[in-house]
Design a protein around this motif. Structure first.
Motif, PDB file in Angstrom:
ATOM      1  N   ILE A   1     -10.823  -4.298   3.783  1.00 20.63           N
ATOM      2  CA  ILE A   1     -11.113  -2.902   4.114  1.00 20.63           C
ATOM      3  C   ILE A   1      -9.880  -2.252   4.737  1.00 20.63           C
ATOM      4  N   ILE A   2      -9.276  -2.961   5.686  1.00 19.27           N
ATOM      5  CA  ILE A   2      -8.119  -2.404   6.384  1.00 19.27           C
ATOM      6  C   ILE A   2      -7.007  -2.064   5.408  1.00 19.27           C
ATOM      7  N   VAL A   3      -6.707  -3.023   4.521  1.00 22.73           N
ATOM      8  CA  VAL A   3      -5.621  -2.802   3.568  1.00 22.73           C
ATOM      9  C   VAL A   3      -5.935  -1.598   2.687  1.00 22.73           C
ATOM     10  N   CYS A   4      -7.138  -1.573   2.130  1.00 21.80           N
ATOM     11  CA  CYS A   4      -7.493  -0.488   1.211  1.00 21.80           C
ATOM     12  C   CYS A   4      -7.488   0.865   1.922  1.00 21.80           C
ATOM     13  N   GLN A   5      -8.012   0.840   3.140  1.00 19.65           N
ATOM     14  CA  GLN A   5      -8.063   2.094   3.882  1.00 19.65           C
ATOM     15  C   GLN A   5      -6.659   2.654   4.111  1.00 19.65           C
ATOM     16  N   MET A   6      -5.736   1.775   4.496  1.00 20.71           N
ATOM     17  CA  MET A   6      -4.372   2.225   4.741  1.00 20.71           C
ATOM     18  C   MET A   6      -3.744   2.784   3.476  1.00 20.71           C
ATOM     19  N   ILE A   7      -4.131   2.206   2.350  1.00 18.00           N
ATOM     20  CA  ILE A   7      -3.479   2.634   1.109  1.00 18.00           C
ATOM     21  C   ILE A   7      -3.997   3.985   0.629  1.00 18.00           C
ATOM     22  N   VAL A   8      -5.307   4.197   0.672  1.00 19.52           N
ATOM     23  CA  VAL A   8      -5.808   5.418   0.051  1.00 19.52           C
ATOM     24  C   VAL A   8      -6.059   6.590   0.995  1.00 19.52           C
ATOM     25  N   CYS A   9      -6.108   6.335   2.317  1.00 23.93           N
ATOM     26  CA  CYS A   9      -6.440   7.435   3.199  1.00 23.93           C
ATOM     27  C   CYS A   9      -5.310   8.442   3.297  1.00 23.93           C
ATOM     28  N   GLU A  10      -5.660   9.691   3.174  1.00 23.52           N
ATOM     29  CA  GLU A  10      -4.635  10.718   3.217  1.00 23.52           C
ATOM     30  C   GLU A  10      -4.136  10.943   4.638  1.00 23.52           C
ATOM     31  N   GLU A  11      -5.086  10.958   5.582  1.00 24.80           N
ATOM     32  CA  GLU A  11      -4.701  11.165   6.970  1.00 24.80           C
ATOM     33  C   GLU A  11      -4.118   9.872   7.528  1.00 24.80           C
ATOM     34  N   PRO A  12      -3.322   9.996   8.598  1.00 22.38           N
ATOM     35  CA  PRO A  12      -2.798   8.786   9.241  1.00 22.38           C
ATOM     36  C   PRO A  12      -3.940   7.871   9.672  1.00 22.38           C
ATOM     37  N   VAL A  13      -3.739   6.580   9.534  1.00 19.17           N
ATOM     38  CA  VAL A  13      -4.773   5.621   9.910  1.00 19.17           C
ATOM     39  C   VAL A  13      -4.396   4.981  11.245  1.00 19.17           C
ATOM     40  N   TYR A  14      -5.294   5.074  12.219  1.00 14.46           N
ATOM     41  CA  TYR A  14      -5.058   4.446  13.521  1.00 14.46           C
ATOM     42  C   TYR A  14      -6.120   3.381  13.779  1.00 14.46           C
ATOM     43  N   VAL A  15      -5.872   2.623  14.835  1.00 10.05           N
ATOM     44  CA  VAL A  15      -6.800   1.534  15.154  1.00 10.05           C
ATOM     45  C   VAL A  15      -8.239   2.025  15.238  1.00 10.05           C
ATOM     46  N   GLU A  16      -8.412   3.227  15.823  1.00 10.02           N
ATOM     47  CA  GLU A  16      -9.781   3.727  15.986  1.00 10.02           C
ATOM     48  C   GLU A  16     -10.472   3.888  14.634  1.00 10.02           C
TER      49      GLU A  16
END
Lengths: 693, 97
Positions: free
Chosen positions: A100-115
């Motif tokens: 999930i973490i990897v995929c989220q970082m790849i496709v999310c347009e907004e910056p991804v933070y720990v929260e």
């Protein structure tokens, strides 16, 4: 998080306490749930909020230990719990969280933070940090890294094509999560229109791609649309791609995409996994060479696995279609990994290995390495058809072929019945009488060279141990009978068993070996020893230039012995003393050296002094004579190492020889070794360089 | 390359005793074939006395023993453990590029 219901994890903790009569430590819970301590404390808060609301006794945490409930308290729980309809709140496994973490970082347009990651994985900050470590190590295997900047949040760093490829891999693995709507970082509302467009393309192309791939592609489209990633296609025949009808369709539907992104998308359509193959695709014989590859693969597989496919045409057709589309994957690396690869490897290891070997043909042809995951796909094709292949139904039929007379042939046939009691010898013929042998047998054992469609094992007219082993080692025979010859074994040991127990004993033996085979025990691993298995200080001796032992006076009576023989005597005396060999073995070595010249010099520095097993070997052993100044042999060669090897059979010493090749083959290695002052140092040097290899 | 592998399918490494040196040569030859990218060639080993026509398509012995092999295709290795050198010799025999 709402407190109106309990999630699965909170529920689990309460249950753990309920079932205990003693205290429950926080550590136990972290172990049980594989989450951080912090997460557990969060859960405890949630649990107590809920319990308070339900007017139930709360969990009491005393110095890291949860106190058990009393019986009365437990009774209260029972009545309330029954009414409670528990909401299913899924708990992600650590692997799922990584994906999930990897995929989220790849496709999310907004910056991804720990929260954000905490929200999509439903774990605490500390758990996320642990997960990030495992993300780093996982993506490292694909030459990718993890980046973080305050403004930008987390991102995956590396070649964009590869980053996307890992997305497709992980996304595929999470199909079940997607199906049940657990991937809350995905904006389905945003993805759906794209998915519809892709489906339109599918329809227009008249093909049916694997559904999960299409969703993944749709999820990736926003990223592609941004067009801020530089895609570099190595080895591109871009022109050819632009000629394809897929490209034209993609261009029409996604005209707003950058040029390279259009090509990238086209590649997915060209290289995607199809649910079904359309017929016209198959008829298009534009790629003769791929058909050729498919045929070669099948032939190579048949040769290696010793099977004949019955529906070869079907298999070739399937492979052809598979390779046609996957060749884009091989070339452009738009996909990596195969969600099933590990399973296939584990469950069908034999098929996988065989395909892996056979694929080398393909690799040579297209000049590219083919990854294990692609091999796994191919293995599936072979595996599916293997079911239909002629197999095992009948006993193994052996044809014995010999040069002329059949006398030796009959002898071989007799031997075969002994070593392979369950196989059937269908006949003994001479080479000239042999016609279409594949009609009557599965394998040929011949004492002369013959050509046939079935596998041929060439042996000596009179079988020796080597031949027997060759026969037993043949994949076709090995796959059927394993290595153990029960009858021979029984014959050897029966005299030690009471006659009335024979049947029982034999039965027991059979059971044992069948079980062993089932457990895939290393029946096939012959008894092989390593250099280090024997490497001890007392097996090492230092020799002077004249062959005497260092520091020892030469006794008078052997004054006339040539120095090389003295060196041999001194080195081999270690083995004689150990009882590994008798004196005759040494004499045989010397005789061979005089007769046959210096062939035992495996390098200029190393003489491998040995004779035959029957020359007086009791068991496998060796000793090493170190002669820093060299010992002159009769052939004018100078040995700095006298390696005396007691050869017990054809096989056992193979590992020792392999190690010799590793650590004693080069002059520099010998230079190093002769510098040693003590036997201990010699052992250390050898051990170290073996470890380095 | 396909043409060649068909020509030579079995290579036999031989030495006096058929247990030590020949086994070492077998490893060397196998390594050499691998470096040449040749697959599907069976490498066996045994004593010199086992050499006979039809037993193998090519025989490998140590250089000193080469003269003892008559009329059969054979190569002699100067250094039994040097797979690079063996590869060079095999390349010629196998007629690869």
């Amino acid at each position: 998080m709402a407190i109106g219901y309990l999630n699965e994890r909170t529920q689990k903790i309460i249950n753990m306490v309920l079932t205990r009569s003693s205290t429950l430590s926080i550590q136990e819970i972290t172990g049980e749930l594989s989450v951080s301590e912090r997460t557990v404390y969060n859960e405890l808060d949630k649990a107590n909020n809920w319990l308070r609301m339900k007017k139930l006794p709360e969990l009491q945490n005393v110095r890291g230990k949860l106190q058990p409930f009393t019986e009365e308290e437990k009774a209260q729980f029972d009545s309330v719990m029954q009414q409670e309809q528990l909401q299913d709140d899924y708990i992600f496994t650590p692997t799922e969280r990584t994906q999930i973490i990897v995929c989220q970082m790849i496709v999310c347009e907004e910056p991804v933070y720990v929260e954000d990651l905490m929200n999509s994985c439903l774990v605490s900050r500390n758990t996320i940090f642990t997960d990030l470590q495992s993300v780093i190590s996982r993506i490292h295997a694909y030459q990718l890294g993890l980046g973080y900047e305050k403004k930008r949040g987390y991102w995956i760093d590396g070649d964009p094509i590869r980053i996307r490829a890992i997305f497709f891999l992980y996304f595929n693995m999470m199909e079940h999560l997607l199906a049940s709507g657990k991937l809350n970082f995905l904006r389905m509302d945003e993805i759906k229109p794209y998915l519809k467009l892709l489906e339109d393309i599918e329809r227009e192309l008249g093909v049916n791609y694997v559904r999960g791939d299409m969703v993944a592609l749709a999820a990736m489209l926003p990223v592609m649309k941004r067009g801020d990633e530089k895609l570099y296609f190595s080895d591109v025949s871009v022109e050819k791609i632009k000629d394809s009808k897929e490209y034209n369709v993609v261009r029409r539907y996604f005209s707003e995409l950058e040029d390279t992104e259009q090509i990238y998308l086209t590649l997915h359509f060209l290289g995607g996994r199809l649910v079904s193959y359309s017929r016209e695709e198959a008829d298009k014989a534009e790629n003769e060479s791929i058909l050729e590859i498919a045929k070669n693969l099948v032939a190579e597989f048949e040769r290696r696995a010793c099977v004949i496919f019955e529906q070869k045409e079907d298999l070739i057709k399937n492979l052809y279609q598979h390779i046609t589309s996957s060749i884009y994957r091989y070339r452009f690396g738009i996909q990596i990994g195969n969600t099933m690869a590990e399973d296939i490897k584990r469950e069908y290891l034999y098929i996988f290995d065989t395909v892996r070997a056979a694929v080398q043909v393909l690799e040579q042809q297209i000049g590219l390495q083919i990854s294990d995951s692609e091999v796994a796909y191919l293995a599936l094709h072979f595996g599916a058809n293997l079911e239909n292949a002629k197999q095992d139904e009948h006993e193994l039929r052996i044809l014995v072929v010999c040069m002329n007379g059949v006398a030796t042939g009959n002898m071989i046939s007799h031997e075969l019945k002994r070593i392979l009691p369950r196989a059937k010898v269908v006949g003994v013929v001479s080479v000239s009488d042999m016609v279409n042998p594949h009609n009557i047998c599965d394998i040929i054992i011949a004492s002369a060279k013959v050509k046939a469609l079935v596998p041929v094992i060439i042996v000596n007219p009179i079988l020796n141990d080597f031949d027997r082993k060759n026969i037993l080692r043949h994949p076709l025979i090995r796959s059927r009978y394993g290595f153990v010859d029960l009858d021979a074994l029984f014959k050897a040991v029966r005299k030690y068993v009471y006659t009335e127990k024979h049947t029982e004993f034999k039965h027991e033996l059979e059971k044992f070996f069948i079980r062993q085979r089932e457990e895939k025990q290393s029946l096939l691993n012959p008894n092989v020893w390593q250099l280090t298995d024997f490497l001890t200080e007392d097996r090492i001796i230092f020799l002077e230039r004249d062959g005497t032992k260092r520091g020892e006076m030469r006794s008078d009576h052997d004054e006339n012995i040539p120095r090389w023989r003295r060196a041999l005597y001194n080195t081999s005396s270690i083995l004689v003393e150990r009882g590994s060999i008798n004196d005759n073995y040494v004499e045989c070595i010397i005789k061979r050296l005089i007769e046959a010249g210096p062939y035992m010099f495996v390098t200029d520095d190393l003489v491998l002094a040995h004779a035959k097993p029957e020359n007086g070997v009791n068991h496998l052993d060796f000793s090493i004579g170190i002669a820093p100044e060299g010992i002159l042999f009769e052939c004018e060669k100078r040995a700095r190492i006298v390696f005396c090897l007691a050869v017990e059979d054809q096989q056992k010493h193979i590992g020792i020889l392999r190690d010799i090749r590793k650590v004693l083959a080069k002059t520099t290695q010998i230079d190093e070794l002769v510098k040693a002052k003590t036997a201990y140092q010699v052992c250390e040097i050898i051990r170290c360089s073996l470890k380095d290899k | 390359m396909d043409r060649m592998t068909q020509k030579i399918r079995t290579i036999m490494c031989c030495c006096g005793n058929g247990v030590g040196t020949s086994l070492i040569m077998q490893m060397t030859v196998e390594e050499a074939l691998e470096s040449l990218g040749m697959m599907g060639i069976n490498v066996i080993f045994g004593p010199l006395s086992d050499i006979s026509e039809g037993r193998a398509d090519l025989f490998v012995v140590s250089q000193e023993l080469l003269k003892s092999i008559n009329k059969l295709p054979a190569i002699g290795l100067a250094d039994l453990m040097d797979s690079d050198m063996a590869a060079e010799q095999l390349r010629k025999v196998l007629e690869i590029g």
